[in-house]
Design an enzyme around this catalytic site. Structure first.
Site, PDB file in Angstrom:
ATOM      1  CG  HIS A 146      -1.803   0.776   1.558  1.00  0.00           C
ATOM      2  ND1 HIS A 146      -3.256   1.125   1.357  1.00  0.00           N
ATOM      3  CD2 HIS A 146      -1.452   2.485   1.903  1.00  0.00           C
ATOM      4  CE1 HIS A 146      -3.549   2.479   1.492  1.00  0.00           C
ATOM      5  NE2 HIS A 146      -2.540   3.232   1.757  1.00  0.00           N
ATOM      6  CD  GLU A 147       1.690   3.420   3.822  1.00  0.00           C
ATOM      7  OE1 GLU A 147       2.041   4.706   3.158  1.00  0.00           O
ATOM      8  OE2 GLU A 147       0.803   3.426   4.647  1.00  0.00           O
ATOM      9  CG  HIS A 177       0.250   5.968  -0.899  1.00  0.00           C
ATOM     10  ND1 HIS A 177      -0.881   6.680  -1.596  1.00  0.00           N
ATOM     11  CD2 HIS A 177      -0.212   5.503   0.176  1.00  0.00           C
ATOM     12  CE1 HIS A 177      -1.899   6.302  -0.873  1.00  0.00           C
ATOM     13  NE2 HIS A 177      -1.734   5.553   0.074  1.00  0.00           N
TER      14      HIS A 177
END
Length: 268
Positions: free
Chosen positions: A58-59, A62
């Site tokens: 997820h990170e 980003h």
């Protein structure tokens, strides 16, 4: 040459992440083969490991999107190595999400990569950076539920099926919470570039409290019912029924007494 070498090291996958993946894979094998003396502990390690992997991805999503958007400082910060120890708020991105999963089976959204937004031009790029994280949870949920669509459950051990069902629940919960247009969450980050400067300035002080406010509201019984009904509806559409998620959480919480609800073979 030095620059190229440095860039390569900035993007080399972290041994910490590889270690988490290895533990997850071994635990998955133990659940599948029923190798572990206690299947519930193996399910706990498998689901927790896979959940942490999804948080790292997820990170990473980003960060990678921000890199392509124009923030060339991302690599030097270590965000492209998938190392959870590099996050600016490890407590928010890894520790709290894991604690919430253990306590209540809710996929808590994280948020920890520091992006220099002033380096990025264009509202679409800013929106894409915010959307990349929860879209990773959506993709992870689709991977977890794929066996439920294509009759891939035949021959799959019940324990592994239930673990996948519970993991899918976490991913769907995280995706829905993250996409809420609440300050401090990715959903607000998607729409923020399209808001007027005046509105953004007015909303900015409330961003640190957005996630807390969401969880307080979810505790309201009527809201809680609607929220989890929506999650159950999404999971049913993906082929995962209530028994799959219920039994998955039952196996995951190995420290709690077993419920009498039927969850497959008595050995689970």
């Amino acid at each position: 040459m030095t620059t190229a070498t440095s860039r390569h090291s900035d993007r080399r996958i972290s041994p910490v992440f590889l270690g988490i993946v290895a533990v997850t894979a071994v635990a998955a094998w133990a659940v599948w083969t029923d190798f572990a003396a206690d299947t519930r502990i193996a399910v706990f390690l498998f689901v927790t490991g896979a959940w942490v992997v999804s948080l790292c991805l997820h990170e990473y999503a980003h960060a990678r999107t921000a890199l392509h958007g124009g923030d060339i400082t991302i690599g030097a910060k270590g965000y492209l190595t998938l190392d959870p120890l590099k996050y600016t708020h490890g407590m928010l991105s890894i520790v709290l999400p894991v604690i919430f999963v253990i306590m209540g089976g809710i996929g808590l959204p994280g948020g920890a990569v520091f992006i220099e937004r002033n380096r990025i031009q264009g509202r679409w790029k800013h929106s894409a950076i915010s959307a990349a994280g929860p879209l990773t949870n959506v993709l992870f949920a689709l991977v977890c539920t794929a066996p439920f669509w294509f009759d891939g459950l035949s021959g799959m051990p019940d324990g592994f099926r239930y673990a996948l069902g519970f993991l899918a629940l976490l991913q769907v919960t995280a995706a829905i919470l993250n996409f809420l247009p609440v300050p401090g969450l990715d959903g607000y980050g998607v729409i923020e570039p399209w808001l007027s400067y005046r509105i953004r300035r007015q909303v900015e002080p409330y961003a640190p409290f957005g996630l807390l406010a969401v969880f307080v509201i979810i505790l309201i019984p009527s809201v809680n019912t609607v929220f989890f009904d929506a999650i159950d509806g999404v999971l049913r559409a993906l082929g995962v029924d209530v028994q799959d998620t219920y039994c998955g959480r039952n196996l995951f919480t190995f420290w709690e007494p077993r419920d009498e609800f039927s969850c497959g073979p008595a050995g689970l």
